[in-house]
Design an enzyme around this catalytic site. Structure first.
Site, PDB file in Angstrom:
ATOM      1  N   CYS A  57     -24.757   2.218  53.891  1.00  0.00           N
ATOM      2  CA  CYS A  57     -23.305   2.030  53.839  1.00  0.00           C
ATOM      3  C   CYS A  57     -22.666   2.908  52.770  1.00  0.00           C
ATOM      4  O   CYS A  57     -21.572   3.446  52.973  1.00  0.00           O
ATOM      5  CB  CYS A  57     -22.975   0.563  53.582  1.00  0.00           C
ATOM      6  N   CYS A  80     -25.335  -1.220  50.584  1.00  0.00           N
ATOM      7  CA  CYS A  80     -26.681  -0.647  50.624  1.00  0.00           C
ATOM      8  C   CYS A  80     -26.536   0.876  50.659  1.00  0.00           C
ATOM      9  O   CYS A  80     -25.436   1.405  50.776  1.00  0.00           O
ATOM     10  CB  CYS A  80     -27.432  -1.143  51.861  1.00  0.00           C
ATOM     11  N   HIS A 104     -23.941  -3.734  59.162  1.00  0.00           N
ATOM     12  CA  HIS A 104     -23.402  -4.289  57.930  1.00  0.00           C
ATOM     13  C   HIS A 104     -21.889  -4.384  58.017  1.00  0.00           C
ATOM     14  O   HIS A 104     -21.246  -3.716  58.842  1.00  0.00           O
ATOM     15  CB  HIS A 104     -23.841  -3.436  56.745  1.00  0.00           C
ATOM     16  N   GLU A 129     -19.540  -3.285  56.092  1.00  0.00           N
ATOM     17  CA  GLU A 129     -18.857  -2.011  55.851  1.00  0.00           C
ATOM     18  C   GLU A 129     -18.903  -1.138  57.101  1.00  0.00           C
ATOM     19  O   GLU A 129     -17.910  -0.495  57.460  1.00  0.00           O
ATOM     20  CB  GLU A 129     -19.518  -1.250  54.693  1.00  0.00           C
TER      21      GLU A 129
END
Length: 170
Positions: free
Chosen positions: A111, A108, A80, A82
């Site tokens: 993260c 999510c 992801h 992040e």
């Protein structure tokens, strides 16, 4: 003559959307920018690890298996945005403690846990994400969470322009 400058939030969120334009994910374009004292520390976008096949050419297991957003994060070739921003800071020896992260999509749960343990002070996100556990964990933490939306027509223009561009660069 008065110059109309963007606010700091607009400036950094626009950078996050610019970072998102680098993704090759076939499901969602996400970008992240980590900032401290109005200085960019790291950026990231969602996609597979370095030197791995791109999702748009290797295929998307999540699409094949019809996995809904917000579920079964382990069934993805990519990291992801992040996660990539945190990793980039680590690779370059940059502390992100007490920083702010601008993300085009709400984090999510995976993260969220990383952002909490990285001692990020604030998450500023544009779009929602269907992950109730993430929302609960962020609300239960000391981290500030704030939604900041750019005008929809600006986002459409940015994402549209970037997705149409075919530079051929990796």
């Amino acid at each position: 003559m008065e110059i109309n400058r963007p606010s700091w939030d607009q400036y950094f969120m626009r950078m996050a959307f610019l970072a998102a334009s680098r993704t090759n994910c076939t499901r969602r374009k996400v970008g992240a920018v980590i900032v401290k004292d109005k200085n960019v520390l790291a950026t990231g976008y969602n996609g597979p690890p370095s030197n791995s096949a791109h999702c748009d050419s290797a295929g998307c297991l999540r699409n094949i298996m019809d996995v809904p957003s917000g579920e079964r994060h382990e069934l993805c070739r990519g990291l992801h945005a992040e996660q990539n921003a945190i990793i980039q800071a680590a690779v370059h020896g940059v502390s992100i403690k007490d920083s702010v992260i601008y993300v085009t999509t709400h984090p999510c749960v995976v993260c969220a846990k990383m952002l909490i343990n990285a001692h990020i002070n604030e998450v500023i996100y544009a779009d929602g994400y269907p992950d109730e556990l993430s929302k609960l964990m962020l609300l239960d933490s000391d981290l500030n969470l704030r939604r900041f939306e750019l005008p929809e027509e600006e986002v459409r223009m940015m994402i549209g322009n970037f997705s149409m561009a075919e530079s051929g660069e990796d």
